[in-house]
Design a protein around this motif. Structure first.
Motif, PDB file in Angstrom:
ATOM      1  N   ALA A 124       0.831  -1.205   0.000  1.00 53.29           N
ATOM      2  CA  ALA A 124       0.000   0.000   0.000  1.00 53.29           C
ATOM      3  C   ALA A 124       0.866   1.255   0.000  1.00 53.29           C
ATOM      4  O   ALA A 124       0.561   2.236  -0.695  1.00 53.29           O
ATOM      5  CB  ALA A 124      -0.927  -0.006   1.215  1.00 53.29           C
ATOM      6  N   MET A 125       1.946   1.237   0.756  1.00 52.22           N
ATOM      7  CA  MET A 125       2.828   2.399   0.794  1.00 52.22           C
ATOM      8  C   MET A 125       3.594   2.576  -0.517  1.00 52.22           C
ATOM      9  O   MET A 125       3.874   3.702  -0.945  1.00 52.22           O
ATOM     10  CB  MET A 125       3.789   2.291   1.981  1.00 52.22           C
ATOM     11  N   ARG A 126       3.941   1.474  -1.185  1.00 50.71           N
ATOM     12  CA  ARG A 126       4.596   1.581  -2.481  1.00 50.71           C
ATOM     13  C   ARG A 126       3.655   2.204  -3.510  1.00 50.71           C
ATOM     14  O   ARG A 126       4.073   3.044  -4.320  1.00 50.71           O
ATOM     15  CB  ARG A 126       5.050   0.197  -2.961  1.00 50.71           C
ATOM     16  N   ARG A 127       2.399   1.787  -3.480  1.00 49.70           N
ATOM     17  CA  ARG A 127       1.428   2.398  -4.397  1.00 49.70           C
ATOM     18  C   ARG A 127       1.262   3.878  -4.090  1.00 49.70           C
ATOM     19  O   ARG A 127       1.193   4.724  -5.005  1.00 49.70           O
ATOM     20  CB  ARG A 127       0.077   1.680  -4.286  1.00 49.70           C
ATOM     21  N   ALA A 128       1.200   4.224  -2.813  1.00 49.66           N
ATOM     22  CA  ALA A 128       1.056   5.631  -2.425  1.00 49.66           C
ATOM     23  C   ALA A 128       2.281   6.436  -2.849  1.00 49.66           C
ATOM     24  O   ALA A 128       2.158   7.601  -3.250  1.00 49.66           O
ATOM     25  CB  ALA A 128       0.842   5.734  -0.914  1.00 49.66           C
ATOM     26  N   GLU A 132       2.210   9.750  -5.161  1.00 48.23           N
ATOM     27  CA  GLU A 132       2.752  11.023  -4.694  1.00 48.23           C
ATOM     28  C   GLU A 132       3.849  11.542  -5.616  1.00 48.23           C
ATOM     29  O   GLU A 132       3.921  12.744  -5.894  1.00 48.23           O
ATOM     30  CB  GLU A 132       3.290  10.871  -3.269  1.00 48.23           C
ATOM     31  N   VAL A 133       4.702  10.654  -6.109  1.00 48.54           N
ATOM     32  CA  VAL A 133       5.751  11.082  -7.042  1.00 48.54           C
ATOM     33  C   VAL A 133       5.130  11.597  -8.333  1.00 48.54           C
ATOM     34  O   VAL A 133       5.560  12.626  -8.880  1.00 48.54           O
ATOM     35  CB  VAL A 133       6.727   9.918  -7.325  1.00 48.54           C
ATOM     36  N   ALA A 134       4.099  10.911  -8.812  1.00 50.67           N
ATOM     37  CA  ALA A 134       3.410  11.381 -10.016  1.00 50.67           C
ATOM     38  C   ALA A 134       2.764  12.742  -9.785  1.00 50.67           C
ATOM     39  O   ALA A 134       2.761  13.597 -10.685  1.00 50.67           O
ATOM     40  CB  ALA A 134       2.357  10.357 -10.447  1.00 50.67           C
ATOM     41  N   THR A 212      11.752  16.552  -6.024  1.00 57.29           N
ATOM     42  CA  THR A 212      10.928  15.352  -6.116  1.00 57.29           C
ATOM     43  C   THR A 212      11.735  14.107  -5.821  1.00 57.29           C
ATOM     44  O   THR A 212      11.294  13.206  -5.088  1.00 57.29           O
ATOM     45  CB  THR A 212      10.296  15.253  -7.515  1.00 57.29           C
ATOM     46  N   ARG A 213      12.935  14.021  -6.377  1.00 58.00           N
ATOM     47  CA  ARG A 213      13.787  12.854  -6.131  1.00 58.00           C
ATOM     48  C   ARG A 213      14.187  12.756  -4.664  1.00 58.00           C
ATOM     49  O   ARG A 213      14.239  11.658  -4.098  1.00 58.00           O
ATOM     50  CB  ARG A 213      15.028  12.939  -7.018  1.00 58.00           C
ATOM     51  N   ARG A 214      14.456  13.905  -4.051  1.00 56.61           N
ATOM     52  CA  ARG A 214      14.824  13.888  -2.637  1.00 56.61           C
ATOM     53  C   ARG A 214      13.654  13.432  -1.775  1.00 56.61           C
ATOM     54  O   ARG A 214      13.834  12.635  -0.838  1.00 56.61           O
ATOM     55  CB  ARG A 214      15.284  15.282  -2.208  1.00 56.61           C
ATOM     56  N   LEU A 215      12.461  13.909  -2.100  1.00 52.26           N
ATOM     57  CA  LEU A 215      11.281  13.481  -1.352  1.00 52.26           C
ATOM     58  C   LEU A 215      10.973  12.012  -1.602  1.00 52.26           C
ATOM     59  O   LEU A 215      10.510  11.313  -0.692  1.00 52.26           O
ATOM     60  CB  LEU A 215      10.083  14.352  -1.738  1.00 52.26           C
ATOM     61  N   ALA A 216      11.210  11.539  -2.824  1.00 50.39           N
ATOM     62  CA  ALA A 216      11.000  10.117  -3.114  1.00 50.39           C
ATOM     63  C   ALA A 216      11.945   9.258  -2.274  1.00 50.39           C
ATOM     64  O   ALA A 216      11.556   8.189  -1.773  1.00 50.39           O
ATOM     65  CB  ALA A 216      11.207   9.843  -4.599  1.00 50.39           C
ATOM     66  N   GLY A 221      12.700   5.688   2.547  1.00 54.17           N
ATOM     67  CA  GLY A 221      13.219   5.471   3.889  1.00 54.17           C
ATOM     68  C   GLY A 221      12.124   5.396   4.929  1.00 54.17           C
ATOM     69  O   GLY A 221      12.174   4.557   5.838  1.00 54.17           O
ATOM     70  N   PHE A 222      11.119   6.245   4.812  1.00 44.13           N
ATOM     71  CA  PHE A 222      10.000   6.227   5.756  1.00 44.13           C
ATOM     72  C   PHE A 222       9.231   4.920   5.660  1.00 44.13           C
ATOM     73  O   PHE A 222       8.780   4.371   6.673  1.00 44.13           O
ATOM     74  CB  PHE A 222       9.081   7.421   5.483  1.00 44.13           C
TER      75      PHE A 222
END
Length: 241
Positions: A124-128, A132-134, A212-216, A221-222
């Protein structure tokens, strides 16, 4: 003849006296530039909201002691990607256990969540994360397109201006500055317009894509940290061993 403007009239008169092709080129570049600046401002506000809400959610996450409290707080920080990850994991676990209270009980009384529940939360987190990246990358392709295409559009206008200058030489039978200058000025304006649209676009694209890459990376990590937290035994159980 297009391009025969009074050089003392300034840039505005040169633009107004330019030929139809040059005017079309300048209009396209002006439209691209306006859209790019609007997108840059919009993305700046979006990332500002992301930073603000992420700080608020991180504070709530660190201070929270129960799953249900953090899950409720995550819904208040809609702009935070981390909050969306926790909400996605919480929604999945709530559906598995039948409610947030049951998830609280499983985390507090058990030896950590079972593997099946952890895998479901991780998916679920991977889908989220992908969503979010999109969302953060939305409109950035237009900036990249403008950065790459605008100089060539300006170059096309430059070629038209040069052709106009040579056409003037042929008609007047003279290569004097008065004959050549209007066409050359028209060409240089197109070049400047192309660069004026491309430079902010490439700077904005690079800035926002790096954010975006930094947030990804932070989201990845989260995700791992949260899965590890869910897998840990309850403190009381761990202490009793």
């Amino acid at each position: 003849m297009p391009g025969n403007a009074n050089l003392n009239g300034g840039v505005a008169e040169l633009v107004l006296s330019a030929g139809p092709v040059a005017k079309l080129v300048l209009s396209v570049l002006a439209l691209f530039s306006i859209i790019c600046w609007a997108l840059i401002v919009e993305k700046w506000w979006e990332f500002r909201a992301i930073k603000r809400d992420s700080k608020g959610f991180t504070r709530a996450f660190r201070e929270g002691r129960r799953f249900s409290l953090i899950y409720g707080a995550a819904k208040k920080f809609r702009s935070s990607p981390l909050a969306q990850l926790y909400s996605a994991a919480g929604l999945e676990l709530s559906s598995v256990y039948g409610g947030v209270d049951q998830v609280d009980a499983a985390l507090e009384d058990g030896e950590g969540l079972p593997r099946d529940a952890l895998d479901a939360a991780h998916r679920a987190m991977r889908r989220a994360t992908e969503i979010e990246v999109a969302r953060m990358e939305r409109y950035l392709p237009f900036l990249a397109t403008t950065a790459s295409a605008a100089p060539f559009i300006g170059l096309f206008g430059t070629v038209v201006g040069i052709m106009s200058a040579f056409h003037g030489i042929g008609q007047q039978g003279s290569a004097s500055l008065a004959v050549v200058a209007p066409g050359i000025s028209e060409a240089l304006i197109a070049t400047a317009a192309g660069l004026g649209a491309a430079i902010p676009a490439v700077m904005g694209y690079n800035f926002f894509i790096n954010r975006t890459r930094r947030l990804a990376t932070e989201m990845d990590g989260f995700t791992l940290d949260l899965v590890n937290i869910f897998a840990r035994p309850a403190p009381a159980k761990a202490a009793s061993r």
